[in-house]
Structures are given as C-alpha cells and as structure tokens.
Design a protein around this motif. Structure first.
Motif, PDB file in Angstrom:
ATOM      1  N   PHE A  45       0.819  -1.202   0.000  1.00 37.42           N
ATOM      2  CA  PHE A  45       0.000   0.000   0.000  1.00 37.42           C
ATOM      3  C   PHE A  45       0.856   1.256   0.000  1.00 37.42           C
ATOM      4  O   PHE A  45       0.366   2.357  -0.259  1.00 37.42           O
ATOM      5  N   ILE A  46       2.139   1.101   0.290  1.00 42.60           N
ATOM      6  CA  ILE A  46       3.083   2.214   0.268  1.00 42.60           C
ATOM      7  C   ILE A  46       3.936   2.172  -0.995  1.00 42.60           C
ATOM      8  O   ILE A  46       4.243   3.202  -1.597  1.00 42.60           O
ATOM      9  N   SER A  47       4.320   0.977  -1.432  1.00 42.55           N
ATOM     10  CA  SER A  47       5.234   0.845  -2.575  1.00 42.55           C
ATOM     11  C   SER A  47       4.618   1.326  -3.874  1.00 42.55           C
ATOM     12  O   SER A  47       5.321   1.738  -4.800  1.00 42.55           O
ATOM     13  N   GLY A  48       3.289   1.256  -3.984  1.00 43.02           N
ATOM     14  CA  GLY A  48       2.615   1.661  -5.218  1.00 43.02           C
ATOM     15  C   GLY A  48       2.037   0.494  -5.992  1.00 43.02           C
ATOM     16  O   GLY A  48       1.712   0.639  -7.174  1.00 43.02           O
ATOM     17  N   GLU A  49       1.894  -0.654  -5.337  1.00 41.50           N
ATOM     18  CA  GLU A  49       1.235  -1.793  -5.984  1.00 41.50           C
ATOM     19  C   GLU A  49      -0.120  -1.346  -6.534  1.00 41.50           C
ATOM     20  O   GLU A  49      -0.900  -0.707  -5.840  1.00 41.50           O
ATOM     21  N   GLY A  50      -0.370  -1.669  -7.804  1.00 39.24           N
ATOM     22  CA  GLY A  50      -1.615  -1.286  -8.431  1.00 39.24           C
ATOM     23  C   GLY A  50      -1.557   0.019  -9.190  1.00 39.24           C
ATOM     24  O   GLY A  50      -2.444   0.308  -9.995  1.00 39.24           O
ATOM     25  N   ALA A  51      -0.501   0.821  -8.961  1.00 39.97           N
ATOM     26  CA  ALA A  51      -0.414   2.146  -9.590  1.00 39.97           C
ATOM     27  C   ALA A  51       0.304   2.116 -10.928  1.00 39.97           C
ATOM     28  O   ALA A  51       0.298   3.111 -11.655  1.00 39.97           O
ATOM     29  N   GLY A  52       0.927   0.986 -11.286  1.00 39.88           N
ATOM     30  CA  GLY A  52       1.536   0.813 -12.607  1.00 39.88           C
ATOM     31  C   GLY A  52       2.850   1.537 -12.802  1.00 39.88           C
ATOM     32  O   GLY A  52       3.367   2.205 -11.906  1.00 39.88           O
ATOM     33  N   CYS A  80       8.596  -6.152  -6.265  1.00 39.70           N
ATOM     34  CA  CYS A  80       8.307  -5.225  -5.176  1.00 39.70           C
ATOM     35  C   CYS A  80       7.322  -4.156  -5.654  1.00 39.70           C
ATOM     36  O   CYS A  80       6.656  -3.513  -4.847  1.00 39.70           O
ATOM     37  N   HIS A  81       7.281  -3.967  -6.990  1.00 38.91           N
ATOM     38  CA  HIS A  81       6.341  -3.028  -7.619  1.00 38.91           C
ATOM     39  C   HIS A  81       6.396  -1.635  -6.986  1.00 38.91           C
ATOM     40  O   HIS A  81       5.413  -1.141  -6.437  1.00 38.91           O
ATOM     41  N   ARG A  82       7.553  -1.023  -7.094  1.00 37.09           N
ATOM     42  CA  ARG A  82       7.723   0.363  -6.664  1.00 37.09           C
ATOM     43  C   ARG A  82       7.339   1.274  -7.829  1.00 37.09           C
ATOM     44  O   ARG A  82       7.947   1.230  -8.893  1.00 37.09           O
ATOM     45  N   SER A  83       6.316   2.066  -7.600  1.00 39.40           N
ATOM     46  CA  SER A  83       5.755   2.867  -8.695  1.00 39.40           C
ATOM     47  C   SER A  83       6.055   4.350  -8.518  1.00 39.40           C
ATOM     48  O   SER A  83       5.926   4.883  -7.409  1.00 39.40           O
ATOM     49  N   PRO A  84       6.410   5.036  -9.609  1.00 36.84           N
ATOM     50  CA  PRO A  84       6.525   6.497  -9.548  1.00 36.84           C
ATOM     51  C   PRO A  84       5.184   7.171  -9.336  1.00 36.84           C
ATOM     52  O   PRO A  84       5.129   8.380  -9.094  1.00 36.84           O
ATOM     53  N   ASN A  85       4.097   6.401  -9.429  1.00 35.80           N
ATOM     54  CA  ASN A  85       2.757   6.928  -9.155  1.00 35.80           C
ATOM     55  C   ASN A  85       2.342   6.730  -7.701  1.00 35.80           C
ATOM     56  O   ASN A  85       1.221   7.094  -7.327  1.00 35.80           O
TER      57      ASN A  85
END
Length: 418
Positions: A45-52, A80-85
């Motif tokens: 919820f912090i890394s940006g999972e889901g934000a692409g 880890c799905h770290r997103s710039p979004n």
C-alpha cells in the motif's frame, strides 16, 4: 593548469582558515548541508502496488532488476512493484528535494531489519534498514512514510483476499456435490467471517511484531539522520470494497449469492472487480478497522518510548469513500482501487470476463494465480488515481500539528485531512 592551481590554492586557504580558527577559538566552517529527502518504508500500500509504471528495483546483490517476464519467479526484486505513481511521489512536500521508495509489495516487519530474501516467499531485496542507511549517507531525511501491519507472520492481506474471493468463485460456479465428484474433496464456499481474516490473538501478535520493527526504524533514524529532525507518518489501510455493494450487483438471473451456484452473478461481480459475498463485506471492514487499531497502537507505544520523536498517525480508512469497487454502478470505471484480475497462465493477458467459463476452467485460472502470484498481485490495491488521493492524505499529514489525522473523501470527491 589554471584550474589545478586555483583548486590547490583553495585547498591551502581552507586548511589555513581552519588552523587560524582553531588558534583563536573561532568555530570551524559549517559543513555543506545535505539535500533533503522523504522516504517510504513498508508494504504494497506504500510501494505503489496497483499504480503501474513500475521501476526497476535493485536486488540484494546490487543488480537492477527490470521487468523479468510474467513467468519469472515471484521472488524477483522487480515484483516489489515500486511505482513512480505511489503516494510518496504524489504528495506536496515543500522543502523535500528527493524521494526514495524503499517499500516492497508483500513486505513484512521481518523485512525491515533482515533481507526479505531470507524468509519464505520473500523477495530478493536487502533489508529496508540497510537501504535507509544508504539514503542517510547522501541525504538529510526529513519525512518517513511507514506502512506496516497488513502482512506479518500471522496473516497477510494477499492470503485474506485470496481466501474470500476463492470462496465466492467456488460458490458461484460449483454446486456442493460437484467438488466431491469432480475435485475429490470439499472446498469452502461460505462467506468469510471475522475469524477467517484474523483472530484477536493474531492481531495481538501482529501488533507486537510491527512495533518491534518500527522501533528499529526510529532507532536507526536517530543514528543516521543528518540533523536529527524528521517526521514519521504511520499510514494505515483503506478497504478496496464498500460496506455494501451497489444494488445492481446484488443478483442476476434471479439468483443472489445465498443460492447454490450463481454463475451469471459471479461473472458480473468478477467483471466489476468485486468477486465477494455480500456477507463477507462487514467482516472485511472490521478487519480493516483492526489494522487501523494496530497501526495507531504502534504509534502510541513508540511515542511513549521516544517522547521527542515527531510521530503522526494517518488514518486513510475513509479516503476512498464513494469510489470503492462495486460501490457505484459501472465499476471498476471511476474507482480508486484495482479490480481482481487473473491471467489464464503467465500470458500477460488479463481475463476480464469469466462468462462462458466452466468450473474446471475457473480452477485452472485460479491455479495460475497460485503458481505465478505476480499475475494477480495487483488485485484490490489502490490504483494510480487512488495513490493520488493518498498523496493528498500524506500532504496533510506532513503539514499537520496534530499527532493523529483522518483523511476523508466526501461524496463530491473532495478530500480533507484533519
């Protein structure tokens, strides 16, 4: 040559100035201030999972891992799905010059001080504290966003979501007798209750585990932060599903989800992103509230242990009000969370409709998620629009004078923090 002579002369003058200052008792010249930074630690919820638009992630041996393909091991650091979004990058943080997202989807309290790769189902990344220390060598850390608690050694968000969604899908497509005849044994088809999500004992253990991990974060920050001044924001979680589904999703073909087998309704809810029994919604919201209690308890305990620390609890449980999956007709369009989406194997093509599939097809598709978890791990997370809202929540938490704030979305979409 001229540049060298000037550089050498400057060096001589610096040494001479320092010597003169020491001789006459003057203070030494101040060191250049480090650039300021905000850092994110924790889970999906912090890394940006889901934000692409996920960034390559440096793994435990220092190699940058871009997208490795859908059939790669789920332990790959990229997942880890770290997103710039992610919300860290969406927040308005005056004075912050750099942002570092060190969170990891699936992250647990264990991963704070130990390499995630050293635990079961962990990812190939270094301990988040080691990554934090590296940031502290080059930056003055002013803000830390922490999101921990939904994954721990007692329960994980992914396993809870999988359990409840699978029960609904099984109930929708297969009669009770067919599991014995075709699959060789019983499969739960009833709605999830409170104890199916997390028991009181599990919440207690998770609270202690999370407190210990965040205590290590605070201790480390006191050791490495250049000026010793930093705010730590403890964010909790928002439920991707509403307290009640829009009425359009209650029944289909005159069958609701209390009947034995309701395939048309199952396909409708899957397409809308909410394959869940209506009776599971209330326990799900109590689970989310329990996570909020966990996070606030961690903050309160550590505030007593670190009385000089700047610790803020950010409650985001109402940040998606009115825009959750299946809360309005037309879902998932206009929602702030990602729908549940599965692939039929690691093809990269998501199955958006289950209409026309039979029970064995459904089993095969569900098994693909189990074998290649990365193909479904984005499900039921904040999407890019959701992270923009969470960024506004973080903006308020970073600026508040309060020790606890709530971020609430009004029916007209207005977001307030207070």
């Amino acid at each position: 040559m001229v540049r060298f002579r000037r550089t050498a002369l400057a060096a001589v003058l610096t040494v001479a100035t320092a010597a003169l200052s020491a001789a006459v008792g003057l203070p030494a010249p101040a060191a250049a201030a480090l650039p300021t930074a905000a850092v994110a630690l924790g889970d999906s919820f912090i890394s940006g999972e889901g934000a692409g638009a996920y960034s390559p992630v440096v793994d435990v041996i220092g190699a940058s891992q871009p997208f490795p393909g859908w059939s790669a091991p789920n332990s790959n650091a990229y997942f880890c799905h770290r997103s710039p979004n992610a919300s860290l990058h969406q927040a308005d943080l005056p004075g912050v010059q750099a942002r570092f997202n060190l969170a990891c989807s699936g992250g647990q309290p264990y991963d704070i001080a130990a390499a995630s790769a050293t635990r079961a189902k962990g990812r190939q990344v270094a301990a988040q504290l080691d990554q934090l220390r590296a940031v502290g060598q080059t930056h003055d850390i002013d803000l830390v966003l922490v999101g921990l608690g939904s994954n721990n050694s007692s329960f994980t968000f992914g396993s809870v979501a999988e359990k409840c969604a699978n029960r609904f899908i099984a109930d929708a497509w297969t009669g009770w007798w067919e599991f014995w005849a075709y699959l060789g044994g019983p499969v739960e088809q009833k709605p999830c209750g409170d104890a199916d999500l997390a028991t009181a004992a599990q919440f207690s253990a998770a609270t202690a585990e999370t407190t210990a991990a965040v205590r290590q974060i605070l201790t480390t920050l006191d050791q490495i932060d250049a000026d010793g001044q930093h705010r730590i924001v403890f964010q909790d979680y928002t439920n991707p599903l509403p307290p009640e589904l829009a009425q359009v999703y209650w029944s289909e073909d005159d069958r609701d989800d209390t009947r034995d087998k309701f395939r048309a309704l199952g396909a409708e809810r899957y397409a809308a992103g909410c394959p869940i029994h209506r009776a599971s919604l209330a326990p799900g919201h109590r689970f989310s509230q329990g996570l909020g209690t966990l996070v606030n308890s961690v903050r309160a305990t550590l505030a007593a242990e670190f009385p000089a620390a700047d610790l803020v609890y950010l409650n985001v449980q109402r940040a998606f009000d009115g825009a959750r999956l299946c809360e309005q007709a037309g879902s998932p369009t206009g929602t702030l969370a990602t729908p549940i989406r599965l692939q039929d194997g690691p093809s990269g093509v998501f199955v958006t409709s289950l209409s026309g599939y039979d029970k064995l097809d459904i089993q095969r598709i569900a098994n693909a998620c189990g074998t290649y978890f990365q193909t479904c791990q984005e499900s039921w997370h904040p999407n890019a629009a959701g992270h923009r809202v969470l960024g506004r929540c973080l903006t308020g938490a970073a600026a508040t004078a309060s020790r606890a704030v709530s971020c609430v979305r009004a029916p007209d979409g207005t977001v307030t923090v207070g």
